[in-house]
Design an enzyme around this catalytic site. Structure first.
Site, PDB file in Angstrom:
ATOM      1  N   ASP A 120      30.887  32.200  28.662  1.00 32.45           N
ATOM      2  CA  ASP A 120      30.227  33.268  29.399  1.00 32.45           C
ATOM      3  C   ASP A 120      29.808  34.426  28.503  1.00 32.45           C
ATOM      4  O   ASP A 120      30.139  34.486  27.319  1.00 32.45           O
ATOM      5  CB  ASP A 120      31.147  33.783  30.511  1.00 32.45           C
ATOM      6  CG  ASP A 120      32.609  33.915  30.060  1.00 32.45           C
ATOM      7  OD1 ASP A 120      32.846  34.214  28.876  1.00 32.45           O
ATOM      8  OD2 ASP A 120      33.502  33.718  30.904  1.00 32.45           O
ATOM      9  N   ASN A 145      43.330  36.453  39.393  1.00 30.49           N
ATOM     10  CA  ASN A 145      42.898  35.937  40.697  1.00 30.49           C
ATOM     11  C   ASN A 145      42.532  34.452  40.634  1.00 30.49           C
ATOM     12  O   ASN A 145      41.983  33.903  41.585  1.00 30.49           O
ATOM     13  CB  ASN A 145      41.712  36.738  41.229  1.00 30.49           C
ATOM     14  CG  ASN A 145      40.488  36.686  40.327  1.00 30.49           C
ATOM     15  OD1 ASN A 145      40.477  35.973  39.319  1.00 30.49           O
ATOM     16  ND2 ASN A 145      39.450  37.437  40.669  1.00 30.49           N
ATOM     17  N   HIS A 147      40.468  33.013  38.391  1.00 30.77           N
ATOM     18  CA  HIS A 147      39.131  32.664  37.911  1.00 30.77           C
ATOM     19  C   HIS A 147      39.206  32.001  36.531  1.00 30.77           C
ATOM     20  O   HIS A 147      40.117  32.255  35.747  1.00 30.77           O
ATOM     21  CB  HIS A 147      38.191  33.882  37.892  1.00 30.77           C
ATOM     22  CG  HIS A 147      38.419  34.864  36.775  1.00 30.77           C
ATOM     23  ND1 HIS A 147      38.782  36.166  36.990  1.00 30.77           N
ATOM     24  CD2 HIS A 147      38.285  34.743  35.428  1.00 30.77           C
ATOM     25  CE1 HIS A 147      38.881  36.803  35.842  1.00 30.77           C
ATOM     26  NE2 HIS A 147      38.592  35.948  34.870  1.00 30.77           N
ATOM     27  N   GLU A 204      34.463  33.464  39.929  1.00 24.21           N
ATOM     28  CA  GLU A 204      35.363  34.257  40.753  1.00 24.21           C
ATOM     29  C   GLU A 204      35.689  33.521  42.060  1.00 24.21           C
ATOM     30  O   GLU A 204      34.968  32.614  42.478  1.00 24.21           O
ATOM     31  CB  GLU A 204      34.710  35.601  41.074  1.00 24.21           C
ATOM     32  CG  GLU A 204      34.400  36.462  39.856  1.00 24.21           C
ATOM     33  CD  GLU A 204      35.615  37.212  39.332  1.00 24.21           C
ATOM     34  OE1 GLU A 204      36.760  36.777  39.595  1.00 24.21           O
ATOM     35  OE2 GLU A 204      35.418  38.237  38.665  1.00 24.21           O
TER      36      GLU A 204
END
Length: 241
Positions: free
Chosen positions: A67, A136, A138, A143
């Site tokens: 990314d 979380n 990811h 996400e």
């Protein structure tokens, strides 16, 4: 799924580096999927040491990063291109033209993502994909959401991710709110996946990844469906297992 429980960050880094180094030794022209963030820094330092000691040769390796922040130029010290150059590429003999990071300056999201996905497909996916994991759940910048996004895409970052990234930026308003990221399908094309994690703040995400239902609300849970996943995590990250 193979799980290695280690004592601390240093042991995690050494173990992960040894797995990546073995991949390069077995296939000198391999395609490595690489990650950024605090988790892999120690792994990259150990790989640099192995290179300097003559154990690993990066000259035929291709790397594809997960990314990049949208809007950051490669010379920005918070861009992931800058991170990779600083933490690995500048210290080993990999050819820079064989290292790929999404183009954060391409503001046409469709174009940037389409071209990156075509590049990934041209290599047939990665031989080994290194992953960290967010609190979380990811992976990359995929996400939690209603569905798994298959291909490279522009992701709106959640507030928890934005808050976690604030420590890296001088001002809160400098923190990007979007990023280009490999999709779940892009990640799952990897022949082998290596996930690293450390610290209590990752314990819930790791527990849900390994033992929870497969759900886009915990993106990493999709790894349960991959046939070659290795997790290297310290005892705190595995404390809920």
């Amino acid at each position: 799924m193979i799980i290695y429980k280690v004592e601390n960050y240093e042991e995690m880094s050494k173990k992960a580096a040894s797995i990546i180094a073995s991949q390069i030794i077995m296939k000198p022209d391999c395609v490595l999927g690489l990650a950024t963030g605090s988790s892999p820094v120690g792994t990259y330092k150990r790989l640099i040491d192995l290179y300097k000691e003559g154990y690993v040769d990066f000259s035929r390796v291709t790397s594809i990063n997960l990314d990049e922040y949208k809007g950051l130029e490669p010379t920005n010290d918070q861009s992931y291109r800058y991170f990779m150059n600083t933490n690995l590429f500048n210290h080993v003999n990999i050819k820079k033209e064989s290292t790929f990071v999404p183009d954060g300056l391409e503001l046409d999201s469709d174009k940037a993502c389409r071209e990156y996905e075509e590049m990934i497909e041209s290599y047939g996916g990665t031989d080994l994909q290194l992953l960290g994991i967010g609190r979380n759940g990811h992976i990359g910048f995929n996400e939690p959401g209603p569905v798994f996004v298959r291909d490279t895409h522009c992701e709106d970052l959640t507030q928890s991710t934005i808050d976690a990234n604030k420590r890296f930026f001088a001002k809160d308003e400098d923190v990007p709110h979007q990023a280009y990221s490999m999709g779940i399908g892009s990640i799952m094309k990897a022949k082998k996946i290596l996930l690293i994690a450390y610290g209590k703040d990752k314990a819930e995400a790791i527990a849900k990844t390994i033992n929870g239902p497969i759900t886009p609300k915990v993106p990493a849970s999709i790894l349960q469906l991959h046939n070659d996943v290795t997790i290297v995590a310290d005892k705190e990250a595995l404390s809920m297992i």
